[in-house]
Design an enzyme around this catalytic site. Sequence first.
Site, PDB file in Angstrom:
ATOM      1  N   THR A 153       0.846  -1.192   0.000  1.00 53.65           N
ATOM      2  CA  THR A 153       0.000   0.000   0.000  1.00 53.65           C
ATOM      3  C   THR A 153       0.880   1.240   0.000  1.00 53.65           C
ATOM      4  OG1 THR A 153      -1.769   1.191   1.174  1.00 53.65           O
ATOM      5  CG2 THR A 153      -0.188  -0.021   2.533  1.00 53.65           C
TER       6      THR A 153
ATOM      7  N   HIS B  90       2.572 -11.331  14.485  1.00 49.00           N
ATOM      8  CA  HIS B  90       3.634 -11.813  15.372  1.00 49.00           C
ATOM      9  C   HIS B  90       3.391 -13.251  15.828  1.00 49.00           C
ATOM     10  CE1 HIS B  90       7.196 -11.369  17.547  1.00 49.00           C
ATOM     11  NE2 HIS B  90       6.913 -10.340  18.336  1.00 49.00           N
TER      12      HIS B  90
END
Length: 423
Positions: free
Chosen positions: A341, A394
Amino acid sequence: MSEIKVPEMGESITEGTVSKWVVKEGDTVSQGDVLLELETDKVNLEISAEEDGVIESITRQEGETVQVGESVGVIGAGSGAPKAPPAPPAKEDKPAPPAPANEQAREPKTDLATAVAVSKPETGDTIATPAARKLARERGIDLTAVQGNDPIGRVKHDDVRKHDDKPTNLGAPPSKPAPPKPPVADSNPAKPADRVPMSRRRRTIANRLVEAQHNAAMLTTFNEVDMTAILDVRKRRKDKFKEKHDVGLGFMSFFTKAVVGALKAYPMVNAEIDGDDVIIKKYYDIGIAVSAKEGLVVPVVRDADRLGFAGIEKEISSLASKARNNSLSLSELQGGTFTITNGGVFGSLLSTPILNAPQVGILGMHKIQLRPVAIDNERMENRPMMYIALSYDHRIIDGSEAVSFLVKVKELLEDPETLLIEG
């Protein structure tokens, strides 16, 4: 006769909203004519007539939510709605003749006293004006104890006030009415505002962004790229590139190639979590975020690792044009493995992009800005620098792996020649 039904729109889409009817009841249509526009979570679709005929009925109106397979109208046989014959001219009404005198004599006479007596409740409640009842409630006065001076026994506002002023104890002075309270200013006056419903696409974007934050252990790491080498290549090659390939040489092809090279080095960033399993993908379908009128969409460049710079630029240009024209197909929006993006086109200097679930990584590009950079211990130069950000899940990507991935992207961008080998 045939029904106008909502077609299948992909396994992930089960409903839509009727955005606009192009036809109305009674219109003649031919096979292939557009009948209505349907707004879904991802794209807007046009539903066309499957046969010739006349719109016999429209059963679902604009703004209504409809399910896949549901009927929204009917096409009947015919050449159009018949025109209604003109209505005959209205006859002039003649005044009714006066009623005979003996008939008039039979009319019941009604006066004010009779009307009140008829309307008076059978429970014996006192007849009072609304103002009188309001004052009685405010002062805690029983209306049945108030004497009215009206000829028909109705209690008025002044009657209640005078009753309240009478002394209840002969030895006590008459009570004085409380002084009027000064008007209190409205501390929160109404302010002009518009309330508009969110579009289906905007609601879907909102729900998925919140879902991504709730369902992933999202973290963002940053780095910066010296764009000198890329700007130099573009300056030297853009004219010949445009002449040969009929497309501009932009930044997205460099970043797409760099991302593919980094994904090959760190395959976990190209993975997906499925329950207790991790699906590590061996293909590289890169989503490119595009800002359209109704919100952000992410069309996918398929097999980006097999495309050259020209192929990537042409694909991105085509997808971006479709996104702005609202003509993307569902297949062009599904199945990406990683997303890029670019907030820099709007002037963003730094941001933390949100994951495009179920992907576990997204790269954010930003504005190129001249900043002083230490070249060595003695020299400083103004260089065109860009901050880049990697948001990652994560749960399956460790911090060291995420940082290493971003460093790899930086190295490939600052040495564009290596993109031909490692990209």
